[in-house]
Design a protein around this motif. Sequence first.
Motif, PDB file in Angstrom:
ATOM      1  N   VAL A  37       0.926  -1.475  -0.094  1.00  0.00           N
ATOM      2  CA  VAL A  37      -0.131  -0.070   0.083  1.00  0.00           C
ATOM      3  C   VAL A  37       1.190   1.273  -0.269  1.00  0.00           C
ATOM      4  CG1 VAL A  37      -1.754   1.394   1.269  1.00  0.00           C
ATOM      5  CG2 VAL A  37      -1.663  -1.209   1.155  1.00  0.00           C
ATOM      6  N   ALA A  38       0.677   2.039  -0.954  1.00  0.00           N
ATOM      7  CA  ALA A  38       1.499   3.308  -1.152  1.00  0.00           C
ATOM      8  C   ALA A  38       0.734   4.565  -0.751  1.00  0.00           C
ATOM      9  CB  ALA A  38       2.077   3.482  -2.459  1.00  0.00           C
ATOM     10  N   PRO A  39       1.155   5.709  -0.722  1.00  0.00           N
ATOM     11  CA  PRO A  39       0.460   6.776  -0.260  1.00  0.00           C
ATOM     12  C   PRO A  39      -0.525   7.057  -1.435  1.00  0.00           C
ATOM     13  CG  PRO A  39       2.807   7.376   0.493  1.00  0.00           C
ATOM     14  CD  PRO A  39       2.863   5.971  -0.033  1.00  0.00           C
ATOM     15  N   THR A  40      -1.598   7.874  -1.022  1.00  0.00           N
ATOM     16  CA  THR A  40      -2.727   8.088  -1.811  1.00  0.00           C
ATOM     17  C   THR A  40      -3.742   6.983  -2.013  1.00  0.00           C
ATOM     18  OG1 THR A  40      -1.720   8.230  -4.130  1.00  0.00           O
ATOM     19  CG2 THR A  40      -1.496  10.083  -2.745  1.00  0.00           C
ATOM     20  N   ARG A  41      -3.244   5.720  -1.775  1.00  0.00           N
ATOM     21  CA  ARG A  41      -3.939   4.733  -1.862  1.00  0.00           C
ATOM     22  C   ARG A  41      -5.278   4.638  -0.815  1.00  0.00           C
ATOM     23  NH1 ARG A  41      -1.033   0.535  -4.599  1.00  0.00           N
ATOM     24  NH2 ARG A  41       0.062   1.561  -6.342  1.00  0.00           N
ATOM     25  N   PRO A  42      -6.473   4.104  -1.216  1.00  0.00           N
ATOM     26  CA  PRO A  42      -7.520   3.738  -0.190  1.00  0.00           C
ATOM     27  C   PRO A  42      -7.133   2.928   0.769  1.00  0.00           C
ATOM     28  CG  PRO A  42      -8.283   2.837  -2.206  1.00  0.00           C
ATOM     29  CD  PRO A  42      -6.765   3.394  -2.485  1.00  0.00           C
ATOM     30  N   VAL A  43      -7.497   3.003   1.974  1.00  0.00           N
ATOM     31  CA  VAL A  43      -7.232   2.326   3.292  1.00  0.00           C
ATOM     32  C   VAL A  43      -8.268   1.923   4.206  1.00  0.00           C
ATOM     33  CG1 VAL A  43      -4.759   2.405   3.126  1.00  0.00           C
ATOM     34  CG2 VAL A  43      -6.141   3.967   4.819  1.00  0.00           C
ATOM     35  N   ARG A 198      14.149  -8.986   7.334  1.00  0.00           N
ATOM     36  CA  ARG A 198      14.519  -8.264   6.130  1.00  0.00           C
ATOM     37  C   ARG A 198      13.664  -8.933   5.043  1.00  0.00           C
ATOM     38  NH1 ARG A 198      19.470  -9.590   8.585  1.00  0.00           N
ATOM     39  NH2 ARG A 198      20.904  -7.724   8.958  1.00  0.00           N
ATOM     40  N   VAL A 199      13.324  -8.177   4.117  1.00  0.00           N
ATOM     41  CA  VAL A 199      12.488  -8.667   2.815  1.00  0.00           C
ATOM     42  C   VAL A 199      13.180  -8.121   1.447  1.00  0.00           C
ATOM     43  CG1 VAL A 199      10.484  -9.000   4.303  1.00  0.00           C
ATOM     44  CG2 VAL A 199      11.204  -6.455   2.876  1.00  0.00           C
ATOM     45  N   SER A 200      12.682  -8.563   0.663  1.00  0.00           N
ATOM     46  CA  SER A 200      13.277  -8.070  -1.031  1.00  0.00           C
ATOM     47  C   SER A 200      13.124  -6.541  -1.135  1.00  0.00           C
ATOM     48  CB  SER A 200      12.788  -9.124  -1.957  1.00  0.00           C
ATOM     49  OG  SER A 200      13.063  -8.677  -3.263  1.00  0.00           O
ATOM     50  N   THR A 201      14.292  -6.103  -1.857  1.00  0.00           N
ATOM     51  CA  THR A 201      14.088  -4.774  -2.316  1.00  0.00           C
ATOM     52  C   THR A 201      12.728  -4.628  -3.529  1.00  0.00           C
ATOM     53  OG1 THR A 201      15.862  -5.348  -4.024  1.00  0.00           O
ATOM     54  CG2 THR A 201      16.378  -4.155  -1.930  1.00  0.00           C
ATOM     55  N   ARG A 202      12.383  -5.829  -3.736  1.00  0.00           N
ATOM     56  CA  ARG A 202      11.325  -5.772  -4.777  1.00  0.00           C
ATOM     57  C   ARG A 202      10.116  -4.931  -4.309  1.00  0.00           C
ATOM     58  NH1 ARG A 202       7.934 -10.063  -5.302  1.00  0.00           N
ATOM     59  NH2 ARG A 202       7.019  -9.456  -7.278  1.00  0.00           N
ATOM     60  N   VAL A 203       9.975  -4.807  -2.962  1.00  0.00           N
ATOM     61  CA  VAL A 203       9.023  -3.705  -2.275  1.00  0.00           C
ATOM     62  C   VAL A 203       9.251  -2.490  -2.773  1.00  0.00           C
ATOM     63  CG1 VAL A 203      10.252  -3.401  -0.386  1.00  0.00           C
ATOM     64  CG2 VAL A 203       7.721  -3.517  -0.233  1.00  0.00           C
ATOM     65  N   ASN A 204      10.402  -2.144  -2.970  1.00  0.00           N
ATOM     66  CA  ASN A 204      10.701  -0.624  -3.404  1.00  0.00           C
ATOM     67  C   ASN A 204       9.963  -0.281  -4.575  1.00  0.00           C
ATOM     68  OD1 ASN A 204      12.688  -1.162  -1.453  1.00  0.00           O
ATOM     69  ND2 ASN A 204      14.393  -0.697  -2.895  1.00  0.00           N
ATOM     70  N   SER A 205       9.364  -1.013  -5.301  1.00  0.00           N
ATOM     71  CA  SER A 205       8.636  -0.701  -6.562  1.00  0.00           C
ATOM     72  C   SER A 205       7.211  -1.085  -6.279  1.00  0.00           C
ATOM     73  CB  SER A 205       8.933  -1.351  -7.793  1.00  0.00           C
ATOM     74  OG  SER A 205       7.938  -1.125  -8.899  1.00  0.00           O
ATOM     75  N   SER A 212       4.585 -12.620  -1.555  1.00  0.00           N
ATOM     76  CA  SER A 212       6.163 -12.987  -1.434  1.00  0.00           C
ATOM     77  C   SER A 212       6.875 -11.674  -1.141  1.00  0.00           C
ATOM     78  CB  SER A 212       6.623 -13.363  -2.791  1.00  0.00           C
ATOM     79  OG  SER A 212       6.569 -12.406  -3.946  1.00  0.00           O
ATOM     80  N   LEU A 213       6.144 -10.421  -1.118  1.00  0.00           N
ATOM     81  CA  LEU A 213       7.010  -9.441  -0.589  1.00  0.00           C
ATOM     82  C   LEU A 213       7.200  -9.421   0.811  1.00  0.00           C
ATOM     83  CD1 LEU A 213       5.208  -6.505  -2.350  1.00  0.00           C
ATOM     84  CD2 LEU A 213       7.314  -7.605  -3.043  1.00  0.00           C
ATOM     85  N   VAL A 214       6.715 -10.149   1.558  1.00  0.00           N
ATOM     86  CA  VAL A 214       6.939 -10.200   3.022  1.00  0.00           C
ATOM     87  C   VAL A 214       7.619 -11.429   3.561  1.00  0.00           C
ATOM     88  CG1 VAL A 214       4.563  -8.890   3.514  1.00  0.00           C
ATOM     89  CG2 VAL A 214       4.778 -11.434   3.623  1.00  0.00           C
TER      90      VAL A 214
END
Length: 224
Positions: A37-43, A198-205, A212-214
């Motif tokens: 979830v990124a900023p400006t997304r509904p939560v 620690r998790v993968s840098t895939r979450v950066n995008s 799998s991000l977690v």
Amino acid sequence: MCGRFVLATPVEALAEIFEAELAASVAAEPLAPSWNVAPTRPVHVVRRGSAGREIAVARWGLVPSWAPDTRRAAHAINARLETLHEKPTFRHLLASHRCVVPMTGYYEWSTTGVAKQPWYVHRADGAPIAAAGLWSRWHDGLETCAVITREAGPRLAEIHHRMPVVLERGDLAEWLEAPALPRRACDSASDTALAMRRVSTRVNSVRHDDASLVDAAEPETLFG
């Protein structure tokens, strides 16, 4: 803290955990699970409704009712506990617009040299994090929210100096219903219930959004 989080806990489970009813719009069309979830997304937010607690949807990034437009929403995703009474964006919301922002977990980044390592932070008992928040309604009916943050506890400070104000179940009623800002609930919040990995840098995008991000990742992911 924090610029991304996970909202994968089913809304029905949130309703049971927070003893809240679903707003009509949420019952008709609940949010899809998201692991990024990124900023400006509904939560989802838990707040006081006309007949008790309700779970509603708000956009992450607070827009005060008096704002001329919504352009600064992405810069108001977090509100510092230490300055809530000073900031015009937040201080008028303290009495009657407090909420809880449920998170399955959230991401934070530690820095080593020029490299940034993402971490997944979650409750060790598997329950969702109840992050203290504020919500607002803009003049066109748009509802938005921000997560309240504080200085990190000693364990989380190893990766970042800030963390959300994490409420325990016994603090929820006071946080949502007390007429004045319940400082005890804020001051007693700690990081003892939280775990991190620690998790993968895939979450950066933000293009990546799957479970799998977690998953745990080795530090060398930084250089992959």
